[in-house]
Design a protein around this motif. Structure first.
Motif, PDB file in Angstrom:
ATOM      1  N   GLN A 157       0.834  -1.205   0.000  1.00 20.56           N
ATOM      2  CA  GLN A 157       0.000   0.000   0.000  1.00 20.56           C
ATOM      3  C   GLN A 157       0.869   1.256   0.000  1.00 20.56           C
ATOM      4  O   GLN A 157       0.654   2.177  -0.789  1.00 20.56           O
ATOM      5  N   ILE A 158       1.820   1.282   0.899  1.00 19.02           N
ATOM      6  CA  ILE A 158       2.675   2.463   1.025  1.00 19.02           C
ATOM      7  C   ILE A 158       3.577   2.597  -0.203  1.00 19.02           C
ATOM      8  O   ILE A 158       3.788   3.696  -0.717  1.00 19.02           O
ATOM      9  N   PHE A 159       4.082   1.483  -0.687  1.00 25.54           N
ATOM     10  CA  PHE A 159       4.920   1.478  -1.885  1.00 25.54           C
ATOM     11  C   PHE A 159       4.159   2.044  -3.085  1.00 25.54           C
ATOM     12  O   PHE A 159       4.666   2.895  -3.825  1.00 25.54           O
ATOM     13  N   ILE A 160       2.922   1.598  -3.268  1.00 26.57           N
ATOM     14  CA  ILE A 160       2.100   2.099  -4.370  1.00 26.57           C
ATOM     15  C   ILE A 160       1.820   3.582  -4.179  1.00 26.57           C
ATOM     16  O   ILE A 160       1.930   4.370  -5.127  1.00 26.57           O
ATOM     17  N   LEU A 161       1.476   3.971  -2.957  1.00 27.46           N
ATOM     18  CA  LEU A 161       1.234   5.384  -2.683  1.00 27.46           C
ATOM     19  C   LEU A 161       2.440   6.224  -3.073  1.00 27.46           C
ATOM     20  O   LEU A 161       2.306   7.259  -3.730  1.00 27.46           O
ATOM     21  N   GLU A 162       3.624   5.788  -2.707  1.00 28.37           N
ATOM     22  CA  GLU A 162       4.828   6.555  -3.028  1.00 28.37           C
ATOM     23  C   GLU A 162       5.042   6.660  -4.531  1.00 28.37           C
ATOM     24  O   GLU A 162       5.460   7.704  -5.034  1.00 28.37           O
TER      25      GLU A 162
END
Length: 145
Positions: free
Chosen positions: A42-47
């Motif tokens: 989730q965080i990787f995609i957000l970044e």
């Protein structure tokens, strides 16, 4: 591709430390380890989405650093006032941007990393993870051009 791998590793370390996820959890595909992998994704995609947003809208005068890129992205999508956007929790911000977290919206490099890290379409609950998992000012350095 290396910058994406490095970003993934930085996020993984933070998520594991903040949520007491062991190496065994991550390597044996325990329920907690799979949920952690989803949180990292989730965080990787957000970044990756924020990096693309910065490329389009940031300037040397307004660089949209860190969480400012998230606020601006939500502002552009919703038209909400900045003070309203800044009051959203991390989970609420993810909710507002949910439709962007689809495979067809992601660059090929991001999809490749997700596959190589064993991220699947299976759903795991991540609501109990720490909001400290997202460190935008640290993460953004990995995807700067």
């Amino acid at each position: 591709m290396q910058k994406y791998d490095d970003l993934w590793q930085a996020i993984e370390v933070r998520v594991r430390e903040n949520n007491d996820i062991t190496h065994v959890d991550m390597t044996t595909d325990s329920a907690r380890g799979l949920a952690a992998r989803q949180r990292i994704a989730q965080i990787f995609i957000l970044e990756s989405l924020l990096a693309r947003h910065r490329e389009k809208y940031a300037s040397s005068f307004v660089p949209l650093a860190g969480e400012e890129a998230l606020y601006h992205m939500i502002f552009k999508r919703t038209g909400w006032k900045p003070f309203e956007v800044k009051q959203l929790s991390f989970l609420d911000a993810m909710f507002v941007l949910a439709e962007l977290f689809r495979d067809e919206n992601l660059p090929a490099e991001v999809r490749a990393v997700l596959r190589s890290e064993g991220v699947t379409d299976q759903i795991f609950i991540t609501y109990d993870f720490s909001e400290k998992d997202w460190a935008p000012r640290e993460n953004e350095a990995f995807l700067k051009r």
